[in-house]
Design a protein around this motif. Structure first.
Motif, PDB file in Angstrom:
ATOM      1  N   GLY A  34       0.804  -1.228   0.000  1.00 15.93           N
ATOM      2  CA  GLY A  34       0.000   0.000   0.000  1.00 15.93           C
ATOM      3  C   GLY A  34       0.831   1.269   0.000  1.00 15.93           C
ATOM      4  O   GLY A  34       2.002   1.272   0.378  1.00 15.93           O
ATOM      5  N   ASP A  42      -8.164   3.039   5.538  1.00 19.20           N
ATOM      6  CA  ASP A  42      -8.939   4.274   5.328  1.00 19.20           C
ATOM      7  C   ASP A  42     -10.162   4.051   4.442  1.00 19.20           C
ATOM      8  O   ASP A  42     -10.851   5.008   4.093  1.00 19.20           O
ATOM      9  N   GLY A  43     -10.431   2.827   4.066  1.00 19.73           N
ATOM     10  CA  GLY A  43     -11.622   2.503   3.279  1.00 19.73           C
ATOM     11  C   GLY A  43     -11.358   2.309   1.798  1.00 19.73           C
ATOM     12  O   GLY A  43     -12.232   1.840   1.068  1.00 19.73           O
ATOM     13  N   THR A  44     -10.146   2.629   1.330  1.00 18.64           N
ATOM     14  CA  THR A  44      -9.869   2.540  -0.106  1.00 18.64           C
ATOM     15  C   THR A  44      -9.924   1.089  -0.597  1.00 18.64           C
ATOM     16  O   THR A  44     -10.655   0.762  -1.542  1.00 18.64           O
ATOM     17  N   SER A  80     -13.329  -0.467  -0.410  1.00 16.53           N
ATOM     18  CA  SER A  80     -14.185  -0.033  -1.518  1.00 16.53           C
ATOM     19  C   SER A  80     -13.850  -0.768  -2.805  1.00 16.53           C
ATOM     20  O   SER A  80     -14.744  -1.195  -3.541  1.00 16.53           O
ATOM     21  N   LEU A  81     -12.559  -0.901  -3.089  1.00 15.57           N
ATOM     22  CA  LEU A  81     -12.138  -1.606  -4.312  1.00 15.57           C
ATOM     23  C   LEU A  81     -12.664  -3.038  -4.312  1.00 15.57           C
ATOM     24  O   LEU A  81     -13.239  -3.503  -5.285  1.00 15.57           O
ATOM     25  N   THR A 103     -15.914  -0.155   4.183  1.00 20.36           N
ATOM     26  CA  THR A 103     -15.515   1.244   3.974  1.00 20.36           C
ATOM     27  C   THR A 103     -15.901   2.130   5.163  1.00 20.36           C
ATOM     28  O   THR A 103     -15.080   2.917   5.660  1.00 20.36           O
ATOM     29  N   VAL A 138     -13.297   4.154   7.819  1.00 18.17           N
ATOM     30  CA  VAL A 138     -13.237   5.616   7.993  1.00 18.17           C
ATOM     31  C   VAL A 138     -13.359   5.993   9.467  1.00 18.17           C
ATOM     32  O   VAL A 138     -12.618   6.840   9.969  1.00 18.17           O
TER      33      VAL A 138
END
Lengths: 345, 345
Positions: free
Chosen positions: B9, B101-103, B106-107, B120, B124
C-alpha cells in the motif's frame, strides 16, 4: 473545459442519477463533456452525448456502448488494436450507494483520477444518518434527537408520535415515512427495513422551518449558494424528489434576516471545512426556536443544486481548479534496510 | 482453504504491512495462500511464496513479478495468450492509508471480492482519531478528551502538560510525541504536522492501565481473544511497534477481575456490532478509576493479533465463513418507465 460525468451505480437512486446527469449536461453546455455510465453490475460504459436520454438506459440499449475500465489516471477503452485513454477530471454524480458511500471516491482516488465529489471519509459521514449525527455533534452543530432500531432486535420505539422513520443509509426519501399513530408504526418500520438493517426514528416536528444551503471551497474560500426555503409538503416523497433531481430553473432566496443567514452559513462551514473539500454539497437545515439544526448533508446533491447558483458553470470551474490533493508518503524501505543492516545482511 | 493476502500500500505503514504479511503467512501454514503486493504506485503484483522476504520488496525485485489487475470477483494476471483469474477471498493486510482508510475495502466491494477486513464505513471511523471519538460517543463508549489543531491555523494548545500529540489519521505511533513541557511542544507539533494537516492533543495520563482486546463475529456471535496488558514503555514508539508487527508468540492473559473483563468486552461489542462485521479488530482500552476508555480501534491489527488467539487458523476460518454480504438493489427503471408512459413515449 474537459469533464467526465460518472453516473448510474448499483443504487436505489440509480434512476435519479441518470436524470441528474442529463440535467447537469444541459447546464454545462460550455464544457467538453464525456459521459461514463456505471450500470448496476458495476460495468462502466462510454455514452455518446446523443444517447443521454433516460429511455436509452431503461431499455438496456446502453449495453451496446463501449466498455471502459479503470487504469492509472484514466478510464480506458479497448480497441481492436491498442486502447484509448480518457484522461480528464470526473464529476461524481452517482447518488446513494456507490456514489455517496465512499466507493467511487475510493476508486477514483486509488487510480489517481481527480474528481469533484466528497472524498471517502466525507462520504461515509454523510451517507449514514447516524454518523452524520455523531459527526455534527463532534463539530458543535445540533441535530434532531433520534433512536436507532436494528432489523435483528425487537422494535421498541420510545419516540412519541408523530415521528419520522428512515433507513439509516439511504437518500432521496426512499423508505421514509411520517407516522402519526402507533397503528401506522409497524408498516413504516417494515418499509424502512426493506432498505436497511438499521433504521432511525426521529420526532416529527410539525411546521418546522426548513432551509437549504449549498456551497463548495473555491479559490477564495467557501462559496455559498443562495439560501432556499424548499417548497413544503409534509415532506418530499420519492416521486417529488425524483422530479426535483431534474430541477434547473432559478429559485428565489428565502425571506430570512441576516442573523439567521449568518447562523446557517456558520453551521455549513463547521460541517464543510477540513472534510468536504473537492465537493459541492447541500446542507438541509431545520430552524426551531431560532436554533439551527442540521437535518441532512447531501454530498452529491440532485443535479448538483445548480439552481441555487447564479453562475453554475463558473462554480464548477472554480471547484475544478481547487480540488484537494492526496498526501502520498514516499516509501523508502528505511526500516527494512536498517534491520537487514543490523543483521549483517 | 484458499486465501489471498493483500499487503503493502501507499502508506507510511507500507513496511509494517510486509512484516505483518510474512508473520501471518507463517501462522496460516495450513492454508493455500496467494500473495498480492500493492506497491506505493498502486500496482498489484503476484508474489511467489518463496519471495515473501522483506528484502525482496525493499530491493525493488518485486517489480519482476507478474502484474495483477482487478476484475469482477478476482485479480487477473495477463498471459501472452489470454489471462488467469485468481478468484478467492482476500485478507486485507494493508495497514494505514489504503488498507485502513476505506480505499481497499471499496475496491474489493466494488469488484465483488469477498474479504476479511473492515468495510468502507468502519474503516473511515477507525482510521481518523477524531471520528473514532465522535463514533464512540455515539455508541456510549468513553474516550479521552482532546483538542484539534489545523496546519493552516494558529496553534494554541490549552491541554495542560504532559500531553500527547498525534496526527489525526495515522496508526502505529508514527508522528506521535509525549510532550512534558511547553518548550517541547512546537517540535512535537511540527513532527505531527509532517504527516497530517490535522493533529489532536490529549492529556497524557501517567500510569494509566492499558488493555488490548481483539475479536470478530463468527458463526456463534462475537468471539473474543484473551485480554492482554501490553508491555509498557512510555508508549510504544515506531521502532518497537515495527517489531511488534512481527509478533507471533503467545501471550498471557492480563491479571484482571471478571467485572473489568466484562466491562472491556461490553465496550468492544458496542464498538463492533453493526459496523465491523467481516473484520478481526483489536481495541486498545485505557482504564482510569475503574472506567473503560477506548483509546484506539485497530481494524487491521499488526499480524492480525494472532498471538491473542489460542487457535488463530480456526479463527480466520470462522471469520471467512461469516463474511457480511452487501445489499444490492435491483434496478428496474420503474420510474423512468412510468414517466415515459405518462408522456406517451
Amino acid at each position: 473545459m474537459k469533464l467526465a460525468i460518472v453516473f448510474g451505480g448499483a443504487s436505489y437512486e440509480h434512476e435519479i442519477s441518470i436524470v441528474s446527469a442529463i440535467t447537469v449536461m444541459e447546464k454545462l453546455s460550455g464544457y467538453e463533456l464525456t459521459f461514463v455510465f456505471c450500470d448496476q453490475d458495476h460495468t462502466f460504459y462510454l455514452i455518446d452525448r446523443g444517447n443521454m436520454k433516460a429511455k436509452y438506459f431503461a431499455s438496456g440499449d446502453y449495453k451496446k456502448a463501449p466498455v471502459l475500465t479503470l487504469t492509472k489516471g484514466a478510464f480506458v477503452q479497448k480497441r481492436r488494436l491498442g486502447s484509448t485513454e480518457h484522461a480528464m477530471p470526473v464529476l461524481n454524480l452517482i447518488h446513494g450507494a456507490d456514489g455517496e458511500d465512499g466507493t467511487v471516491a475510493s476508486l477514483l482516488s486509488f487510480f489517481d483520477i481527480p474528481f469533484i465529489g466528497p472524498r471517502t471519509d466525507a462520504s461515509v459521514l454523510s451517507f449514514d444518518k447516524r454518523m452524520t449525527k455523531w459527526f455534527a455533534a463532534g463539530r458543535g452543530v445540533k441535530t434532531v434527537a433520534y433512536e436507532e432500531l436494528h432489523a435483528a432486535a425487537e422494535h421498541k420505539v420510545s419516540t412519541s408520535m408523530p415521528c419520522i422513520v428512515k433507513p439509516s443509509r439511504l437518500g432521496s426519501s426512499i423508505g421514509v415515512s411520517v407516522v402519526k399513530s402507533a397503528a401506522e408504526l409497524d408498516y413504516a418500520l417494515d418499509v424502512a427495513f426493506e432498505f436497511d438493517d438499521s433504521v432511525i426514528v426521529e420526532p416529527f416536528i410539525a411546521g418546522v422551518k426548513e432551509y437549504n444551503l449549498a456551497g463548495y471551497r473555491g479559490a477564495e474560500g467557501i462559496v455559498y449558494s443562495i439560501i432556499e426555503e424548499p417548497q413544503k409538503n409534509e415532506f418530499l416523497d420519492f416521486d417529488k424528489k425524483y422530479l426535483d433531481f431534474a430541477r434547473s430553473g432559478e429559485v428565489g432566496s428565502a425571506a430570512i434576516d441576516d442573523v439567521l443567514a449568518v447562523k446557517l452559513k456558520m453551521a455549513f462551514a463547521s460541517i464543510y471545512e477540513g472534510l468536504f473539500e473537492g465537493a459541492l454539497i447541500r446542507c438541509d437545515f431545520f430552524v426551531i426556536d431560532g436554533e439551527v439544526y442540521l437535518n441532512e448533508i447531501n454530498p452529491i446533491p440532485g443535479s448538483m443544486a445548480n439552481y441555487l447558483f447564479a453562475d453554475f458553470p463558473a462554480a464548477v470551474a472554480d471547484l475544478l481548479s481547487n480540488l484537494p490533493r492526496a498526501r502520498r508518503p514516499q516509501v523508502d524501505y528505511k526500516y527494512i534496510h536498517s534491520i537487514n543492516a543490523a543483521k549483517g545482511k
